[in-house]
Design a protein around this motif. Structure first.
Motif, PDB file in Angstrom:
ATOM      1  N   VAL A  25       7.077  -6.469  -1.574  1.00 47.81           N
ATOM      2  CA  VAL A  25       6.335  -5.397  -2.224  1.00 47.81           C
ATOM      3  C   VAL A  25       5.379  -6.029  -3.227  1.00 47.81           C
ATOM      4  O   VAL A  25       5.808  -6.784  -4.102  1.00 47.81           O
ATOM      5  CB  VAL A  25       7.268  -4.404  -2.951  1.00 47.81           C
ATOM      6  CG1 VAL A  25       6.474  -3.179  -3.392  1.00 47.81           C
ATOM      7  CG2 VAL A  25       8.435  -3.976  -2.064  1.00 47.81           C
ATOM      8  N   TYR A  57      -0.668   3.033 -10.565  1.00 45.17           N
ATOM      9  CA  TYR A  57      -0.860   1.799  -9.812  1.00 45.17           C
ATOM     10  C   TYR A  57      -0.268   1.970  -8.424  1.00 45.17           C
ATOM     11  O   TYR A  57       0.368   2.984  -8.130  1.00 45.17           O
ATOM     12  CB  TYR A  57      -0.279   0.589 -10.557  1.00 45.17           C
ATOM     13  CG  TYR A  57       1.220   0.556 -10.674  1.00 45.17           C
ATOM     14  CD1 TYR A  57       1.881   1.234 -11.684  1.00 45.17           C
ATOM     15  CD2 TYR A  57       1.992  -0.192  -9.770  1.00 45.17           C
ATOM     16  CE1 TYR A  57       3.260   1.185 -11.800  1.00 45.17           C
ATOM     17  CE2 TYR A  57       3.372  -0.240  -9.876  1.00 45.17           C
ATOM     18  CZ  TYR A  57       4.003   0.449 -10.893  1.00 45.17           C
ATOM     19  OH  TYR A  57       5.366   0.405 -11.005  1.00 45.17           O
ATOM     20  N   TYR A  58      -0.482   0.970  -7.586  1.00 43.44           N
ATOM     21  CA  TYR A  58      -0.110   1.081  -6.182  1.00 43.44           C
ATOM     22  C   TYR A  58       0.891   0.009  -5.777  1.00 43.44           C
ATOM     23  O   TYR A  58       0.884  -1.096  -6.328  1.00 43.44           O
ATOM     24  CB  TYR A  58      -1.349   0.948  -5.290  1.00 43.44           C
ATOM     25  CG  TYR A  58      -2.250   2.158  -5.397  1.00 43.44           C
ATOM     26  CD1 TYR A  58      -2.114   3.213  -4.505  1.00 43.44           C
ATOM     27  CD2 TYR A  58      -3.187   2.253  -6.413  1.00 43.44           C
ATOM     28  CE1 TYR A  58      -2.918   4.333  -4.616  1.00 43.44           C
ATOM     29  CE2 TYR A  58      -3.992   3.386  -6.532  1.00 43.44           C
ATOM     30  CZ  TYR A  58      -3.851   4.419  -5.630  1.00 43.44           C
ATOM     31  OH  TYR A  58      -4.627   5.544  -5.739  1.00 43.44           O
ATOM     32  N   ALA A  59       1.740   0.350  -4.841  1.00 46.85           N
ATOM     33  CA  ALA A  59       2.675  -0.609  -4.248  1.00 46.85           C
ATOM     34  C   ALA A  59       2.327  -0.746  -2.765  1.00 46.85           C
ATOM     35  O   ALA A  59       2.084   0.257  -2.086  1.00 46.85           O
ATOM     36  CB  ALA A  59       4.112  -0.113  -4.398  1.00 46.85           C
ATOM     37  N   TYR A  67       2.159  -5.254  -6.025  1.00 36.97           N
ATOM     38  CA  TYR A  67       1.706  -4.167  -6.892  1.00 36.97           C
ATOM     39  C   TYR A  67       0.267  -4.425  -7.315  1.00 36.97           C
ATOM     40  O   TYR A  67      -0.087  -5.570  -7.648  1.00 36.97           O
ATOM     41  CB  TYR A  67       2.629  -4.065  -8.115  1.00 36.97           C
ATOM     42  CG  TYR A  67       4.074  -3.857  -7.718  1.00 36.97           C
ATOM     43  CD1 TYR A  67       4.549  -2.601  -7.364  1.00 36.97           C
ATOM     44  CD2 TYR A  67       4.964  -4.930  -7.659  1.00 36.97           C
ATOM     45  CE1 TYR A  67       5.863  -2.409  -6.964  1.00 36.97           C
ATOM     46  CE2 TYR A  67       6.290  -4.749  -7.258  1.00 36.97           C
ATOM     47  CZ  TYR A  67       6.732  -3.485  -6.917  1.00 36.97           C
ATOM     48  OH  TYR A  67       8.032  -3.299  -6.511  1.00 36.97           O
ATOM     49  N   MET A 108       2.007  -2.976 -16.056  1.00 40.76           N
ATOM     50  CA  MET A 108       2.106  -1.795 -15.206  1.00 40.76           C
ATOM     51  C   MET A 108       1.500  -0.570 -15.879  1.00 40.76           C
ATOM     52  O   MET A 108       2.205   0.348 -16.264  1.00 40.76           O
ATOM     53  CB  MET A 108       3.581  -1.518 -14.866  1.00 40.76           C
ATOM     54  CG  MET A 108       4.224  -2.536 -13.936  1.00 40.76           C
ATOM     55  SD  MET A 108       3.649  -2.374 -12.220  1.00 40.76           S
ATOM     56  CE  MET A 108       4.630  -3.669 -11.426  1.00 40.76           C
ATOM     57  N   LEU A 140      -6.691   0.924  -5.064  1.00 44.42           N
ATOM     58  CA  LEU A 140      -6.855   0.790  -3.610  1.00 44.42           C
ATOM     59  C   LEU A 140      -7.935  -0.235  -3.291  1.00 44.42           C
ATOM     60  O   LEU A 140      -7.850  -0.951  -2.295  1.00 44.42           O
ATOM     61  CB  LEU A 140      -7.233   2.145  -3.003  1.00 44.42           C
ATOM     62  CG  LEU A 140      -6.124   3.206  -3.000  1.00 44.42           C
ATOM     63  CD1 LEU A 140      -6.685   4.539  -2.493  1.00 44.42           C
ATOM     64  CD2 LEU A 140      -4.946   2.767  -2.133  1.00 44.42           C
ATOM     65  N   GLU A 154       7.283  -8.873  -5.281  1.00 46.20           N
ATOM     66  CA  GLU A 154       8.727  -9.077  -5.165  1.00 46.20           C
ATOM     67  C   GLU A 154       9.054  -9.203  -3.687  1.00 46.20           C
ATOM     68  O   GLU A 154       8.484  -8.498  -2.862  1.00 46.20           O
ATOM     69  CB  GLU A 154       9.479  -7.893  -5.777  1.00 46.20           C
ATOM     70  CG  GLU A 154       9.282  -7.790  -7.270  1.00 46.20           C
ATOM     71  CD  GLU A 154       9.791  -6.501  -7.869  1.00 46.20           C
ATOM     72  OE1 GLU A 154       9.559  -5.434  -7.261  1.00 46.20           O
ATOM     73  OE2 GLU A 154      10.413  -6.557  -8.945  1.00 46.20           O
ATOM     74  N   MET A 174       5.281  -8.204 -15.738  1.00 45.25           N
ATOM     75  CA  MET A 174       4.458  -7.414 -14.824  1.00 45.25           C
ATOM     76  C   MET A 174       3.768  -6.286 -15.601  1.00 45.25           C
ATOM     77  O   MET A 174       4.437  -5.397 -16.107  1.00 45.25           O
ATOM     78  CB  MET A 174       5.376  -6.817 -13.735  1.00 45.25           C
ATOM     79  CG  MET A 174       4.730  -6.752 -12.375  1.00 45.25           C
ATOM     80  SD  MET A 174       5.831  -5.972 -11.175  1.00 45.25           S
ATOM     81  CE  MET A 174       6.848  -7.384 -10.676  1.00 45.25           C
ATOM     82  N   ILE A 232       4.121  -1.930   0.489  1.00 43.53           N
ATOM     83  CA  ILE A 232       5.420  -2.314   1.056  1.00 43.53           C
ATOM     84  C   ILE A 232       5.164  -2.941   2.418  1.00 43.53           C
ATOM     85  O   ILE A 232       4.650  -2.286   3.327  1.00 43.53           O
ATOM     86  CB  ILE A 232       6.341  -1.094   1.210  1.00 43.53           C
ATOM     87  CG1 ILE A 232       6.498  -0.341  -0.120  1.00 43.53           C
ATOM     88  CG2 ILE A 232       7.717  -1.528   1.737  1.00 43.53           C
ATOM     89  CD1 ILE A 232       7.222   1.004   0.023  1.00 43.53           C
ATOM     90  N   ILE A 234       0.977   1.709   2.114  1.00 47.41           N
ATOM     91  CA  ILE A 234       0.253   1.690   0.843  1.00 47.41           C
ATOM     92  C   ILE A 234       0.630   2.951   0.081  1.00 47.41           C
ATOM     93  O   ILE A 234       0.459   4.063   0.589  1.00 47.41           O
ATOM     94  CB  ILE A 234      -1.262   1.595   1.095  1.00 47.41           C
ATOM     95  CG1 ILE A 234      -1.535   0.256   1.800  1.00 47.41           C
ATOM     96  CG2 ILE A 234      -2.045   1.703  -0.211  1.00 47.41           C
ATOM     97  CD1 ILE A 234      -2.927   0.112   2.324  1.00 47.41           C
ATOM     98  N   CYS A 235       1.190   2.746  -1.105  1.00 43.30           N
ATOM     99  CA  CYS A 235       1.851   3.839  -1.818  1.00 43.30           C
ATOM    100  C   CYS A 235       1.365   3.950  -3.252  1.00 43.30           C
ATOM    101  O   CYS A 235       1.177   2.940  -3.934  1.00 43.30           O
ATOM    102  CB  CYS A 235       3.361   3.570  -1.907  1.00 43.30           C
ATOM    103  SG  CYS A 235       4.132   3.118  -0.355  1.00 43.30           S
ATOM    104  N   LEU A 236       1.227   5.171  -3.711  1.00 41.58           N
ATOM    105  CA  LEU A 236       0.944   5.440  -5.113  1.00 41.58           C
ATOM    106  C   LEU A 236       2.269   5.570  -5.864  1.00 41.58           C
ATOM    107  O   LEU A 236       3.114   6.391  -5.503  1.00 41.58           O
ATOM    108  CB  LEU A 236       0.149   6.750  -5.224  1.00 41.58           C
ATOM    109  CG  LEU A 236      -0.167   7.230  -6.636  1.00 41.58           C
ATOM    110  CD1 LEU A 236      -1.096   6.264  -7.351  1.00 41.58           C
ATOM    111  CD2 LEU A 236      -0.802   8.625  -6.589  1.00 41.58           C
ATOM    112  N   VAL A 237       2.440   4.755  -6.893  1.00 43.11           N
ATOM    113  CA  VAL A 237       3.675   4.826  -7.688  1.00 43.11           C
ATOM    114  C   VAL A 237       3.554   6.020  -8.632  1.00 43.11           C
ATOM    115  O   VAL A 237       2.690   6.052  -9.498  1.00 43.11           O
ATOM    116  CB  VAL A 237       3.908   3.527  -8.495  1.00 43.11           C
ATOM    117  CG1 VAL A 237       5.192   3.628  -9.306  1.00 43.11           C
ATOM    118  CG2 VAL A 237       3.942   2.328  -7.561  1.00 43.11           C
TER     119      VAL A 237
END
Lengths: 102, 102
Positions: free
Chosen positions: B54, B7-9, B56, B3, B60, B44, B1, B11, B91-94
């Motif tokens: 989830v 980057y964004y996840a 990745y 990374m 956006l 995943e 992966m 969920i 929508i999440c920012l890692v």
């Protein structure tokens, strides 16, 4: 699940070893303990080939405090020694969300 | 992966209805299709009482393009009509990550 924005998600993905002794009990204890911590908003969990646990928190400070909680540190060490062959933790800011109910 | 930060996840948590017809095939097709999209980094997934997927993404914009992909829109509609009793998308920012390998 109380979700006043902004809030954080901790994505914990893992694969387990064959060693299972005490794992389910510890997972249950840690979930109960986490849910009593300041700033805890909720947790969701599922395991098939890999395990995914997502916990939700009000702040980075709440996440740091939970990470360093004495009983949780003990559980983390047991996890490293016995239960997990691999894990990854991602700390994420939830920027947007939407849902659907039937 | 791959990374490269940031980057964004995404969920995606869900509970299924009793209706299972075509679900596994569609899930597999959508995962294969997603993995060919621009900006896709990985996915995943696990399901027990609830399902957690989830994915990745690099941006956006990549997430928005995947959300609006024609075949994916069709799958989303099938999901709403048939397969899901509830779902939630975040929508999440890692912001930070660390891992452990045995």
């Amino acid at each position: 699940m109380k979700m006043n924005k902004p809030y954080y998600a901790v994505i914990f993905t893992s694969t387990k070893t064959e060693e299972d002794h005490g794992y389910a009990e510890m997972a249950q204890r840690m979930e109960a303990l986490a849910s009593r911590q300041k700033g805890f908003l909720g947790v969701e969990s599922a395991r098939e080939e890999i395990g995914i646990t997502v916990s939700y928190w009000e702040s980075l400070d709440a996440i740091a405090q939970w990470k360093n909680h004495t009983d949780h540190l003990f559980a983390q060490q047991k996890g490293i020694n016995d239960w997990y062959s691999w894990y990854k933790v991602r700390i994420c800011l939830v920027e947007r969300e939407y849902d659907f109910f039937k």
